[in-house]
Design a protein around this motif. Structure first.
Motif, PDB file in Angstrom:
ATOM      1  N   PHE A   4       0.831  -1.197   0.000  1.00 50.90           N
ATOM      2  CA  PHE A   4       0.000   0.000   0.000  1.00 50.90           C
ATOM      3  C   PHE A   4       0.870   1.253   0.000  1.00 50.90           C
ATOM      4  CE2 PHE A   4      -2.009   3.380   2.529  1.00 50.90           C
ATOM      5  CZ  PHE A   4      -3.132   3.627   1.765  1.00 50.90           C
ATOM      6  N   ARG A   5       1.907   1.260   0.808  1.00 50.46           N
ATOM      7  CA  ARG A   5       2.789   2.428   0.850  1.00 50.46           C
ATOM      8  C   ARG A   5       3.452   2.662  -0.495  1.00 50.46           C
ATOM      9  NH1 ARG A   5       5.832   1.465   6.700  1.00 50.46           N
ATOM     10  NH2 ARG A   5       4.113   2.212   8.019  1.00 50.46           N
ATOM     11  N   ARG A   6       3.852   1.577  -1.153  1.00 56.56           N
ATOM     12  CA  ARG A   6       4.493   1.741  -2.459  1.00 56.56           C
ATOM     13  C   ARG A   6       3.512   2.276  -3.489  1.00 56.56           C
ATOM     14  NH1 ARG A   6       9.223  -0.375  -4.350  1.00 56.56           N
ATOM     15  NH2 ARG A   6       9.819  -0.123  -2.172  1.00 56.56           N
ATOM     16  N   VAL A   7       2.286   1.765  -3.478  1.00 57.06           N
ATOM     17  CA  VAL A   7       1.278   2.246  -4.426  1.00 57.06           C
ATOM     18  C   VAL A   7       0.983   3.730  -4.185  1.00 57.06           C
ATOM     19  CG1 VAL A   7      -1.148   2.017  -5.102  1.00 57.06           C
ATOM     20  CG2 VAL A   7       0.241  -0.022  -4.785  1.00 57.06           C
ATOM     21  N   MET A   8       1.034   4.156  -2.917  1.00 55.72           N
ATOM     22  CA  MET A   8       0.752   5.552  -2.564  1.00 55.72           C
ATOM     23  C   MET A   8       1.984   6.450  -2.654  1.00 55.72           C
ATOM     24  SD  MET A   8      -2.464   5.753  -2.016  1.00 55.72           S
ATOM     25  CE  MET A   8      -2.564   7.356  -1.230  1.00 55.72           C
ATOM     26  N   ASP A   9       3.060   5.952  -3.282  1.00 52.60           N
ATOM     27  CA  ASP A   9       4.290   6.724  -3.485  1.00 52.60           C
ATOM     28  C   ASP A   9       4.964   7.124  -2.176  1.00 52.60           C
ATOM     29  OD1 ASP A   9       4.383   6.651  -6.249  1.00 52.60           O
ATOM     30  OD2 ASP A   9       3.140   8.433  -6.483  1.00 52.60           O
ATOM     31  N   ALA A  10       4.829   6.311  -1.143  1.00 49.60           N
ATOM     32  CA  ALA A  10       5.511   6.597   0.112  1.00 49.60           C
ATOM     33  C   ALA A  10       6.985   6.218  -0.010  1.00 49.60           C
ATOM     34  CB  ALA A  10       4.868   5.811   1.253  1.00 49.60           C
ATOM     35  N   VAL A  11       7.848   7.033   0.611  1.00 43.26           N
ATOM     36  CA  VAL A  11       9.277   6.740   0.674  1.00 43.26           C
ATOM     37  C   VAL A  11       9.741   6.899   2.113  1.00 43.26           C
ATOM     38  CG1 VAL A  11       9.746   7.471  -1.697  1.00 43.26           C
ATOM     39  CG2 VAL A  11       9.925   9.131   0.159  1.00 43.26           C
ATOM     40  N   ASP A  12      10.875   6.329   2.413  1.00 44.55           N
ATOM     41  CA  ASP A  12      11.452   6.464   3.745  1.00 44.55           C
ATOM     42  C   ASP A  12      11.851   7.925   3.964  1.00 44.55           C
ATOM     43  OD1 ASP A  12      12.821   6.326   6.099  1.00 44.55           O
ATOM     44  OD2 ASP A  12      14.158   4.702   5.497  1.00 44.55           O
ATOM     45  N   ALA A  40      13.957   9.127   5.777  1.00 42.33           N
ATOM     46  CA  ALA A  40      15.412   9.243   5.877  1.00 42.33           C
ATOM     47  C   ALA A  40      16.040   9.488   4.505  1.00 42.33           C
ATOM     48  CB  ALA A  40      15.993   7.975   6.501  1.00 42.33           C
ATOM     49  N   LEU A  41      15.422   8.956   3.444  1.00 44.96           N
ATOM     50  CA  LEU A  41      15.928   9.220   2.098  1.00 44.96           C
ATOM     51  C   LEU A  41      15.755  10.687   1.723  1.00 44.96           C
ATOM     52  CD1 LEU A  41      14.662   6.117   0.059  1.00 44.96           C
ATOM     53  CD2 LEU A  41      16.984   6.596   0.840  1.00 44.96           C
ATOM     54  N   VAL A  42      14.634  11.267   2.135  1.00 47.81           N
ATOM     55  CA  VAL A  42      14.403  12.693   1.866  1.00 47.81           C
ATOM     56  C   VAL A  42      15.441  13.529   2.603  1.00 47.81           C
ATOM     57  CG1 VAL A  42      12.733  14.574   2.005  1.00 47.81           C
ATOM     58  CG2 VAL A  42      11.947  12.245   1.536  1.00 47.81           C
ATOM     59  N   ASP A  43      15.698  13.196   3.863  1.00 44.15           N
ATOM     60  CA  ASP A  43      16.715  13.925   4.639  1.00 44.15           C
ATOM     61  C   ASP A  43      18.088  13.785   3.979  1.00 44.15           C
ATOM     62  OD1 ASP A  43      14.738  14.563   6.445  1.00 44.15           O
ATOM     63  OD2 ASP A  43      15.223  12.921   7.812  1.00 44.15           O
ATOM     64  N   ARG A  44      18.384  12.606   3.531  1.00 45.80           N
ATOM     65  CA  ARG A  44      19.683  12.366   2.895  1.00 45.80           C
ATOM     66  C   ARG A  44      19.825  13.181   1.613  1.00 45.80           C
ATOM     67  NH1 ARG A  44      22.039   6.242   2.066  1.00 45.80           N
ATOM     68  NH2 ARG A  44      24.108   6.815   1.270  1.00 45.80           N
ATOM     69  N   LEU A  98      10.314  12.500  -3.968  1.00 43.91           N
ATOM     70  CA  LEU A  98      10.863  11.212  -4.390  1.00 43.91           C
ATOM     71  C   LEU A  98       9.699  10.244  -4.600  1.00 43.91           C
ATOM     72  CD1 LEU A  98      13.781  10.818  -1.809  1.00 43.91           C
ATOM     73  CD2 LEU A  98      13.998  11.516  -4.194  1.00 43.91           C
ATOM     74  N   ARG A  99       9.833   9.375  -5.581  1.00 50.89           N
ATOM     75  CA  ARG A  99       8.802   8.381  -5.805  1.00 50.89           C
ATOM     76  C   ARG A  99       9.438   7.120  -6.389  1.00 50.89           C
ATOM     77  NH1 ARG A  99       4.801  10.020 -10.682  1.00 50.89           N
ATOM     78  NH2 ARG A  99       3.648   8.369  -9.608  1.00 50.89           N
ATOM     79  N   ARG A 102      12.912   1.279  -8.692  1.00 45.63           N
ATOM     80  CA  ARG A 102      13.839   2.389  -8.928  1.00 45.63           C
ATOM     81  C   ARG A 102      13.196   3.704  -8.487  1.00 45.63           C
ATOM     82  NH1 ARG A 102      14.522  -1.095 -13.335  1.00 45.63           N
ATOM     83  NH2 ARG A 102      12.991  -0.071 -14.647  1.00 45.63           N
ATOM     84  N   LEU A 103      14.033   4.635  -8.051  1.00 46.26           N
ATOM     85  CA  LEU A 103      13.563   5.926  -7.555  1.00 46.26           C
ATOM     86  C   LEU A 103      13.749   7.018  -8.589  1.00 46.26           C
ATOM     87  CD1 LEU A 103      14.892   6.066  -3.869  1.00 46.26           C
ATOM     88  CD2 LEU A 103      12.510   6.316  -4.557  1.00 46.26           C
ATOM     89  N   ARG A 104      12.825   7.997  -8.557  1.00 46.06           N
ATOM     90  CA  ARG A 104      12.955   9.228  -9.331  1.00 46.06           C
ATOM     91  C   ARG A 104      12.823  10.396  -8.363  1.00 46.06           C
ATOM     92  NH1 ARG A 104      12.167   9.064 -14.959  1.00 46.06           N
ATOM     93  NH2 ARG A 104      11.644  11.264 -14.839  1.00 46.06           N
ATOM     94  N   ALA A 105      13.446  11.502  -8.727  1.00 47.52           N
ATOM     95  CA  ALA A 105      13.415  12.683  -7.864  1.00 47.52           C
ATOM     96  C   ALA A 105      13.041  13.911  -8.678  1.00 47.52           C
ATOM     97  CB  ALA A 105      14.769  12.905  -7.191  1.00 47.52           C
ATOM     98  N   GLU A 106      12.321  14.823  -8.027  1.00 47.10           N
ATOM     99  CA  GLU A 106      12.032  16.151  -8.577  1.00 47.10           C
ATOM    100  C   GLU A 106      12.338  17.151  -7.484  1.00 47.10           C
ATOM    101  OE1 GLU A 106       8.027  16.267  -9.947  1.00 47.10           O
ATOM    102  OE2 GLU A 106       8.252  14.578 -11.323  1.00 47.10           O
ATOM    103  N   VAL A 107      13.126  18.167  -7.800  1.00 44.08           N
ATOM    104  CA  VAL A 107      13.564  19.096  -6.764  1.00 44.08           C
ATOM    105  C   VAL A 107      13.743  20.499  -7.348  1.00 44.08           C
ATOM    106  CG1 VAL A 107      15.989  18.521  -7.166  1.00 44.08           C
ATOM    107  CG2 VAL A 107      15.314  19.538  -4.994  1.00 44.08           C
ATOM    108  N   ALA A 108      13.467  21.498  -6.514  1.00 41.70           N
ATOM    109  CA  ALA A 108      13.724  22.900  -6.865  1.00 41.70           C
ATOM    110  C   ALA A 108      14.826  23.424  -5.945  1.00 41.70           C
ATOM    111  CB  ALA A 108      12.463  23.735  -6.705  1.00 41.70           C
TER     112      ALA A 108
END
Length: 353
Positions: free
Chosen positions: A250-258, A260-264, A283-284, A289-295
């Protein structure tokens, strides 16, 4: 001034901290590192790590399929000789668990396909669909185990050829537990929630085999109710495993990430010369595999080329800092000048609460 940069490949070498330097000029050490370290921008090199992770997943599926198939075959021979209904149910469980490799294999195969104009992010999310199918299979196994246990409780039946049934039950428990550990280890290594869920499913069938063993022992001691009572206890254990597997999928389907990865990721971006602030960061997961979008905020007086260089450095830092990140989209915002209006103001009416 803004810059969008899409750079969909991981780098095979480790990321070093950059000394303080002007925002737009990579240091001499950084340039030498790129000259002396294998570092290719070819399409094949971009896809190699992703394909390798899918290959590891496929290998785990076929190995576990062989182990569980062999286990089910051994149990089927004992079922034919003993007529044990309990062992028959366990054999069906093991066969079903082996067959869950099919949707995962399809998902991994789809994940290797290149993006298209319709599926612009590729087919990695097929793993999430496979994870849902596996959770439903675990739920069906729990329901079948509960129904069998209640049926045995209402109509107790003795178990014949107890020694052979016990050996087959031990084989089923050992085979399922080995497969469970293997799938979970590989699934966590490549970031596949579906493969982890499939490993948990194998573990539930190991519990079922253990129930057959305990129930057969109780029957041998003259207590026919042992089999259904243990079956109910194992059903409860399967329910706990189902909860964990469902939560992960469920967390994966809802695009949840750890978190700690965001902090890193934020820490890595703040260390990039030229990045003044880190804005919105997302992050999603797409498959494993992960993808990132950032400003990021850069010097408002920087040229387009200078801002682009900062964006490249920011993306480079992310690719090294975040495990299994294969693509990042970096947007460079200029630092606000005194009295300057927000350049994003024309977009304000498109923002939802």
């Amino acid at each position: 001034m803004s810059d969008r940069h899409h750079h969909p490949h991981p780098h095979p070498h480790s990321h070093h901290e950059h000394p303080h330097r002007p925002a737009v000029r990579p240091s001499v050490r950084h340039r030498l590192a790129h000259l002396l370290t294998p570092h290719s921008h070819e399409t094949a090199d971009k896809l190699d790590p992703a394909l390798e992770s899918s290959a590891r997943g496929m290998r785990a599926l076929w190995v576990s399929l062989a182990v569980l198939g062999g286990t089910a075959l051994v149990q089927a021979v004992v079922v034919a000789a003993s007529g044990s209904v309990a062992l028959l149910g366990d054999t069906v469980h093991n066969a079903a668990d082996a067959l869950t490799a099919v949707p995962l294999a399809i998902a991994f195969a789809l994940g290797r396909r290149a993006p298209t104009r319709r599926f612009t992010y590729g087919y990695g999310r097929a793993e999430d669909l496979a994870g849902i199918a596996i959770v439903l299979t675990i739920a069906a196994s729990a329901a079948f185990a509960a129904w069998t246990a209640v049926d045995r409780l209402l109509d107790p039946r003795p178990v014949a050829h107890v020694p052979a049934v016990a050996v087959a039950a031990v084989a089923g428990c050992a085979g399922n537990e080995w497969v469970a550990r293997y799938r979970i280890r590989v699934g966590r290594a490549i970031g596949s929630a579906a493969l982890v869920a499939d490993g948990l499913h194998a573990r539930t069938d190991g519990f079922t085999s253990l129930a057959v063993l305990v129930g057969a022992g109780g029957s041998a001691l003259g207590w026919p109710l042992a089999d259904p009572l243990v079956g109910l206890a194992i059903t409860a254990a399967i329910g706990l495993v189902l909860r964990d597997a469902a939560r992960e999928v469920f967390r994966r389907v809802m695009d949840a990430v750890d978190p700690a990865l965001v902090d890193r990721a934020e820490r890595a971006l703040r260390e990039v010369p030229g990045v003044r602030e880190v804005g919105e960061l997302r992050l999603r997961w797409i498959g494993h595999r992960l993808r990132a979008e950032v400003a990021v905020v850069v010097d408002g007086e920087a040229t387009v080329r200078q801002a682009h260089t900062v964006a490249v450095e920011a993306e480079h830092a992310l690719l090294h800092a975040v495990p299994r990140l294969t693509a990042a989209l970096v947007h460079a915002d200029p630092a606000p000048a005194p009295g300057e209006t927000d350049p994003h103001l024309p977009l304000a009416h498109h923002v939802t609460a």
